[in-house]
Motif scaffolding. Structure first.
Motif, PDB file in Angstrom:
ATOM      1  N   LYS E  49       0.828  -1.201   0.000  1.00  0.00           N
ATOM      2  CA  LYS E  49       0.000   0.000   0.000  1.00  0.00           C
ATOM      3  C   LYS E  49       0.868   1.259   0.000  1.00  0.00           C
ATOM      4  CE  LYS E  49      -3.686  -2.363   2.492  1.00  0.00           C
ATOM      5  NZ  LYS E  49      -4.623  -2.390   1.347  1.00  0.00           N
ATOM      6  N   ALA E 165     -10.760  15.745  -2.289  1.00  0.00           N
ATOM      7  CA  ALA E 165     -11.265  14.426  -1.903  1.00  0.00           C
ATOM      8  C   ALA E 165     -10.160  13.579  -1.285  1.00  0.00           C
ATOM      9  CB  ALA E 165     -11.858  13.726  -3.126  1.00  0.00           C
ATOM     10  N   ARG E 172      -8.276  11.158   7.293  1.00  0.00           N
ATOM     11  CA  ARG E 172      -8.943  10.118   8.083  1.00  0.00           C
ATOM     12  C   ARG E 172      -7.988   8.983   8.456  1.00  0.00           C
ATOM     13  NH1 ARG E 172     -12.982  12.744   5.591  1.00  0.00           N
ATOM     14  NH2 ARG E 172     -14.832  13.105   6.898  1.00  0.00           N
TER      15      ARG E 172
ATOM     16  N   LEU F  60      -6.033  -1.986  -2.595  1.00  0.00           N
ATOM     17  CA  LEU F  60      -6.903  -1.758  -1.438  1.00  0.00           C
ATOM     18  C   LEU F  60      -8.015  -2.808  -1.325  1.00  0.00           C
ATOM     19  CD1 LEU F  60      -7.601   0.705   0.669  1.00  0.00           C
ATOM     20  CD2 LEU F  60      -9.462   1.137  -0.923  1.00  0.00           C
ATOM     21  N   PHE F 128     -16.605   1.812  13.387  1.00  0.00           N
ATOM     22  CA  PHE F 128     -15.342   2.542  13.249  1.00  0.00           C
ATOM     23  C   PHE F 128     -15.335   3.359  11.955  1.00  0.00           C
ATOM     24  CE2 PHE F 128     -10.808   2.840  12.121  1.00  0.00           C
ATOM     25  CZ  PHE F 128     -10.240   3.219  13.327  1.00  0.00           C
ATOM     26  N   LEU F 132     -15.300   7.416  11.775  1.00  0.00           N
ATOM     27  CA  LEU F 132     -14.160   8.036  11.083  1.00  0.00           C
ATOM     28  C   LEU F 132     -14.639   8.945   9.955  1.00  0.00           C
ATOM     29  CD1 LEU F 132     -11.051   7.993  11.088  1.00  0.00           C
ATOM     30  CD2 LEU F 132     -11.138   6.097   9.475  1.00  0.00           C
ATOM     31  N   THR F 133     -15.790   8.628   9.414  1.00  0.00           N
ATOM     32  CA  THR F 133     -16.366   9.431   8.338  1.00  0.00           C
ATOM     33  C   THR F 133     -17.030  10.687   8.892  1.00  0.00           C
ATOM     34  OG1 THR F 133     -16.704   7.473   6.984  1.00  0.00           O
ATOM     35  CG2 THR F 133     -18.089   9.376   6.474  1.00  0.00           C
ATOM     36  N   GLU F 134     -17.811  10.512   9.950  1.00  0.00           N
ATOM     37  CA  GLU F 134     -18.597  11.633  10.470  1.00  0.00           C
ATOM     38  C   GLU F 134     -17.776  12.590  11.326  1.00  0.00           C
ATOM     39  OE1 GLU F 134     -21.713  10.714  13.250  1.00  0.00           O
ATOM     40  OE2 GLU F 134     -22.514  12.750  13.170  1.00  0.00           O
ATOM     41  N   PRO F 136     -14.082  12.490  12.350  1.00  0.00           N
ATOM     42  CA  PRO F 136     -12.767  11.830  12.380  1.00  0.00           C
ATOM     43  C   PRO F 136     -11.912  12.241  13.574  1.00  0.00           C
ATOM     44  CG  PRO F 136     -12.925  13.393  10.519  1.00  0.00           C
ATOM     45  CD  PRO F 136     -14.303  13.238  11.091  1.00  0.00           C
ATOM     46  N   PHE F 158      -5.208  -0.972  10.245  1.00  0.00           N
ATOM     47  CA  PHE F 158      -4.778  -0.060   9.182  1.00  0.00           C
ATOM     48  C   PHE F 158      -5.643  -0.262   7.937  1.00  0.00           C
ATOM     49  CE2 PHE F 158      -2.360   1.642   5.713  1.00  0.00           C
ATOM     50  CZ  PHE F 158      -1.729   2.752   6.243  1.00  0.00           C
ATOM     51  N   ASP F 159      -5.860  -1.506   7.574  1.00  0.00           N
ATOM     52  CA  ASP F 159      -6.641  -1.776   6.355  1.00  0.00           C
ATOM     53  C   ASP F 159      -8.083  -1.288   6.491  1.00  0.00           C
ATOM     54  OD1 ASP F 159      -4.282  -2.933   5.622  1.00  0.00           O
ATOM     55  OD2 ASP F 159      -5.102  -4.914   5.177  1.00  0.00           O
ATOM     56  N   ALA F 161      -9.174   1.100   8.391  1.00  0.00           N
ATOM     57  CA  ALA F 161      -9.133   2.563   8.361  1.00  0.00           C
ATOM     58  C   ALA F 161      -8.923   3.058   6.939  1.00  0.00           C
ATOM     59  CB  ALA F 161      -8.016   3.073   9.274  1.00  0.00           C
ATOM     60  N   GLU F 162      -8.023   2.396   6.217  1.00  0.00           N
ATOM     61  CA  GLU F 162      -7.731   2.898   4.880  1.00  0.00           C
ATOM     62  C   GLU F 162      -8.929   2.727   3.942  1.00  0.00           C
ATOM     63  OE1 GLU F 162      -4.578   1.238   2.511  1.00  0.00           O
ATOM     64  OE2 GLU F 162      -4.272   3.155   1.491  1.00  0.00           O
ATOM     65  N   ALA F 165     -11.404   5.393   4.816  1.00  0.00           N
ATOM     66  CA  ALA F 165     -10.895   6.707   4.413  1.00  0.00           C
ATOM     67  C   ALA F 165     -10.928   6.863   2.904  1.00  0.00           C
ATOM     68  CB  ALA F 165      -9.474   6.892   4.946  1.00  0.00           C
ATOM     69  N   PHE F 166     -10.563   5.808   2.192  1.00  0.00           N
ATOM     70  CA  PHE F 166     -10.486   5.864   0.732  1.00  0.00           C
ATOM     71  C   PHE F 166     -11.863   6.142   0.122  1.00  0.00           C
ATOM     72  CE2 PHE F 166      -9.930   4.268  -3.594  1.00  0.00           C
ATOM     73  CZ  PHE F 166      -8.635   4.637  -3.908  1.00  0.00           C
ATOM     74  N   ASN F 168     -14.168   7.842   1.491  1.00  0.00           N
ATOM     75  CA  ASN F 168     -14.430   9.264   1.691  1.00  0.00           C
ATOM     76  C   ASN F 168     -13.821  10.102   0.569  1.00  0.00           C
ATOM     77  OD1 ASN F 168     -15.887  10.240   4.213  1.00  0.00           O
ATOM     78  ND2 ASN F 168     -14.722   8.461   4.945  1.00  0.00           N
ATOM     79  N   TYR F 169     -12.839   9.525  -0.088  1.00  0.00           N
ATOM     80  CA  TYR F 169     -12.198  10.161  -1.253  1.00  0.00           C
ATOM     81  C   TYR F 169     -13.031   9.905  -2.511  1.00  0.00           C
ATOM     82  CZ  TYR F 169      -8.467   9.521  -4.974  1.00  0.00           C
ATOM     83  OH  TYR F 169      -7.714   9.467  -6.112  1.00  0.00           O
TER      84      TYR F 169
END
Lengths: 193, 193, 193, 193, 193, 193
Positions: E49, E165, E172, F60, F128, F132-134, F136, F158-159, F161-162, F165-166, F168-169
């Motif tokens: 990653k 974005a 996050r 991912l 979680f 993390l979205t609403e 963070p 980590f995964d 969370a990523e 987070a991703f 959210n992108y």
């Protein structure tokens, strides 16, 4: 098709509790839909309230109105989407699919009505409904005027407002008791998909 | 006492539109309260809906329930406070003052129920009602359990949820049409003040 | 009239702690109002701060300004309504009732100022005050310009901003210590009701 | 070092307007800091208010208290961060850097105090201050108890609450008039960086 | 200069885990910056990653674009400010200071970009980025049109959107693992201050 | 099946712009899915970014991880639901239906994952992801500990969370350009329904 494990997280009411005069109504559901919607089984815990709920609901969604049944269902779904109400999104999302014959429209209104290419009349209704849901105290004359400009009469504005407001009620009862929709809704109106 | 300038910002319905069978109801209002609550005059624009609204409302707020009438009014006011609904705060704030005989309790619930020294049963109800209003999707089993621990049966939980949910409906209709309360409400239940 | 059970949830300061030079001020309160407002008894826990608070407050709300005393009280109440501050809604709601001679105006500003039929000058002030309360970082030149267009000078804009900002301070002290208003406020200015 | 283009977006007050008795105060600023903080020049538009503001501010931030000056500045900065107040973040961020001798602490509190490895006493203060800023009506006995458990007396709780509340006031005046900090603040307390 | 106590709150990855082909990249960081940014050490926990992250990041922030590198960093900082992301505010705030040669601009964008006197092109970008961060579902054609009116091509709009974005992603991850920036960032680009 | 009228509201990129080395990738999409997902056609406007996006995305969502592919898709959908992202709800909702073989699970996660009867491991992940979205900045050690208690290693955290987070992108890029999903997604994984 597996049934969800529960109707609500409260004691499940027994159908023997169903008042005599409402039996034909349950039967009609079974005849037309093939099942009794769980919302009715939930309300059966309080039979007197079930009766007034059915009357109010049927008048609201099926009675005569300047708003088509599809328009009323679209408002119901857009409000339920803002409130993340699983029961109403499943049950009324199915109604939008069926009434419109357009399964993708059902998905759009359930997920984010802003992406749908709606005529101004319907977009204005849904914007009104969602604003009334999110920040009711900010609704004012300009919002009503937009509906008038889109061709709604005062009666139509009342109806649009009432449908939006009413689903802020049913959404919250559904959340409060963790009401689950009948599994049958999922397949409804997906023929064209 | 001056009357507010309008009932709603929609066309005012003429009482000649009032269905025959509802006339005694309006008369009873005049006899008991001295006036017809503006909420009824607002709904009169859509007479069929007025009928179902009255039935649902009377069952909800006046019908038999494990919750006292005062408790139901307190839930109504706490929800209306979160939603900043002028009509309901005035009309149901008056009801709390009257039913409790404690005008300050009416003010507390209307302004911020958290400052009132409530028994856990009532505090739990109001916390439940306001959470259901603000973040309905976050209500869960822990919230229901707190009500059970405070002595509510499943029927009582349903009733508490329905009252809270219902005022999320009436608050929004009131906001949508800019409904104004009758001036008479302001003086009600202020005797001890 | 029963007194609320507490002034704040912190140790109640003894009036013997009151500095010599502030005694006439407390006496004046007793002479004019019939009581010492609880906000002063709350601040008495920190006598030096009580002195600076009184001076700042009196200059803000009673000193010369292009804003009338009523306008300043209306801003105070609209801000306190957004913040759900029981103390300030009771004490300053009473002031709006008294200064305006219009008890319903007091209720409107306390519950939802948007329903009042205000002249643009006052509506612009309250919109400014509430925006400054809710999303202060979004206030910009367009908001100031609306106040200028409504006839406010730069000094008036400063005063409107400062009153709105100041009640964001007192509201929060009141919440932080759970400050209760004197019972006497409830009856003030209700004569016409 | 270039000065920002404006002090506020309102008419800039002339220092000739400065009342006689406040001249030594401005002189002291020039002697100690090398400049008059723009917040004072902003308030100079309303000289009587400038006087009460200075007194209240100096008592709050420099007067005797169970909270250290650094702790008060940390509360000021955490509140200003929630409110996105540029003026206060620059001016009081500099104060945290200077008083702590730790420029990174200044950045942490200004950007997100939760990342700093603070002792419970200070973390509890900042959590209290930010909750009081964001949802003041939700602050209750449990929040006060956490402060007590961290060793704060009732007087200390009052002081922590008042500092947090006061910056909700100054932040909003700064936003309302678009107040810009003196350029000199940026370099203060950055020696160790 | 003291290093912060941790890179993240997860197990710290050993640099021996660094894939062969990424070693020159880490070396280049050491040569150019004097250190390996902690974001890379954080991602090293998942080496595959790390590789895709580096590629995406470098293309996004350093690749050819109609947006200057400074503009992309400004978007990154404005988004990180809304999200209160300490890591990104420190690391990218430093980049804005360095690329602009204007330390105060760095502070403004990090604390509240609305106070900066920006040209419409940049203000439109930051308004777009923050709206996309706060209420992404409300972004629509009017927002894109404002960017077009400010001279952005469709490719530029894509780039502005993607940078905004992407930092909603990195912010996050940083929050999720409590990522701390290298101490060296604090001093970068402060020469003129 | 009718195709939606647009891929994005930006200029539609021509496939001739597709870099040589990515042609097999598009071909593989056509072979396996029957179509090229619109997200790729959207990114094609910026071919270099398309390449890094594909690599990051495939690592991912499809690369080795302690989280199953279904778990990653569930996180994607729960985040997209909070953000009301139509594109991702349609495309990844289909993936949840397919990977789980349970169409109702797909609906639940898309509408409100809290109603699903999930094992603690998955519920903890989704709680979680949505926190993390609403908010963070409120994610902290207690949130990570809950994941550890549910059996996640630091790499798994980590995964999780990523992925959260991703999305959210990607949700925000989709909103920013009004990206529409391919019509084919709607029917995927509905066999059992």
């Amino acid at each position: 098709m597996p049934q969800p494990g529960h109707v609500t997280r409260l004691r499940e009411a027994d159908e023997s509790q169903l008042p005599e005069d409402l039996r034909p109504y349950f039967q009609k559901c079974r005849d037309k839909l093939g099942f009794v919607p769980n919302v009715l089984r939930a309300w059966l815990l309080r039979p007197e309230k079930l009766r007034t709920f059915i009357r109010a609901y049927d008048e609201l969604m099926l009675g005569p109105s300047g708003l088509s049944k599809l328009e009323r269902e679209m408002i119901a779904v857009a409000v339920s989407s803002w409130n993340s109400c699983y029961y109403c999104l499943v049950a009324h999302g199915a109604a939008v699919r069926k009434l419109s014959g357009d399964p993708q429209l059902g998905e759009m209104v359930a997920f984010n009505y802003r992406v749908a290419d709606l005529p101004e009349r319907q977009l204005a209704m849904l914007d009104f409904a969602v604003k009334l849901t999110e920040r009711p105290y900010d609704v004012g004359e300009a919002d009503r005027q937009r509906l008038r400009d889109a061709g709604l009469s005062d009666e139509d504005i009342f109806d649009a407002a009432e449908v939006a407001a009413f689903f802020n009620y049913t959404n919250r009862v559904a959340h409060a008791v963790d009401m689950m929709p009948n599994a049958e809704y999922h397949a409804l109106g997906r023929a064209n998909q």
